[in-house]
Design an enzyme around this catalytic site. Sequence first.
Site, short mmCIF file in Angstrom:
data_model
loop_
_atom_site.label_atom_id
_atom_site.label_comp_id
_atom_site.label_asym_id
_atom_site.label_seq_id
_atom_site.Cartn_x
_atom_site.Cartn_y
_atom_site.Cartn_z
N ASP A 104 -2.31 1.13 7.27
CA ASP A 104 -1.53 0.94 6.04
C ASP A 104 -1.11 -0.52 5.86
O ASP A 104 -1.11 -1.03 4.74
CB ASP A 104 -0.30 1.85 6.04
CG ASP A 104 -0.69 3.32 6.03
OD1 ASP A 104 -1.26 3.76 5.02
OD2 ASP A 104 -0.45 4.01 7.04
N ASP A 155 0.88 -1.17 0.00
CA ASP A 155 0.00 0.00 0.00
C ASP A 155 0.91 1.22 0.00
O ASP A 155 1.41 1.63 1.05
CB ASP A 155 -0.91 0.00 1.23
CG ASP A 155 -1.77 1.25 1.30
OD1 ASP A 155 -2.32 1.65 0.26
OD2 ASP A 155 -1.89 1.83 2.40
N GLU A 171 -1.37 -1.61 -4.74
CA GLU A 171 -2.56 -0.79 -4.95
C GLU A 171 -2.24 0.30 -5.96
O GLU A 171 -1.19 0.94 -5.89
CB GLU A 171 -3.02 -0.17 -3.63
CG GLU A 171 -4.32 0.59 -3.75
CD GLU A 171 -4.86 1.07 -2.42
OE1 GLU A 171 -5.45 2.17 -2.42
OE2 GLU A 171 -4.70 0.37 -1.41
#
EC number: 3.1.21.10
Length: 181
Positions: free
Chosen positions: A139, A8, A67
Amino acid sequence: MPLIIGIDPGSRLTGYGIIEKDGSKLRFVDAGTIRTETQEMPERLKRIFAGVERIVKFHGPTEAAVEQVFMAQNPDSALKLGQARGAAIAALVNLDLQVAEYTARQIKQSVVGYGAADKEQVQMMVMRLLNLTIKPQADAADALAAAICHAHASGSMSKLTVLNALGGMARGRSRSSSRRR
């Protein structure tokens, strides 16, 4: 058994999560954040690259999921996020990992069954799917969710397994959860 790292990306905090996939079962391996909040941008990118590289060398994942960048309202934020993402992807590719990319909506759809889920819902489902007793930092949870999404997308996880893990939360959403990629 495939070992999947999820990333992420962020310019201040980059989350990572590693899971092992064994057929329809997922096992938590590691998760955390690479913190870069006090450095100038070039140093942040260096730290992200080195951090991802160190984690990959230590754990030896065979698959990677990152992502994708969403278009933020602030162009400067979007640019910094894109740079952080690039540093992470470069580290993964530099170590010969193929990188699968998923939008935040795809990840949430795959993990929660709802593409507009909030961070709390993602954290709770990550806990449930990986049998965690402690809620991961946001996160790290997002990175674990990216890895879970990749496990689902790779075809080795059945829809039934995900729905069973969802329990009562899947009611009314099972049809939309089948549209993951």
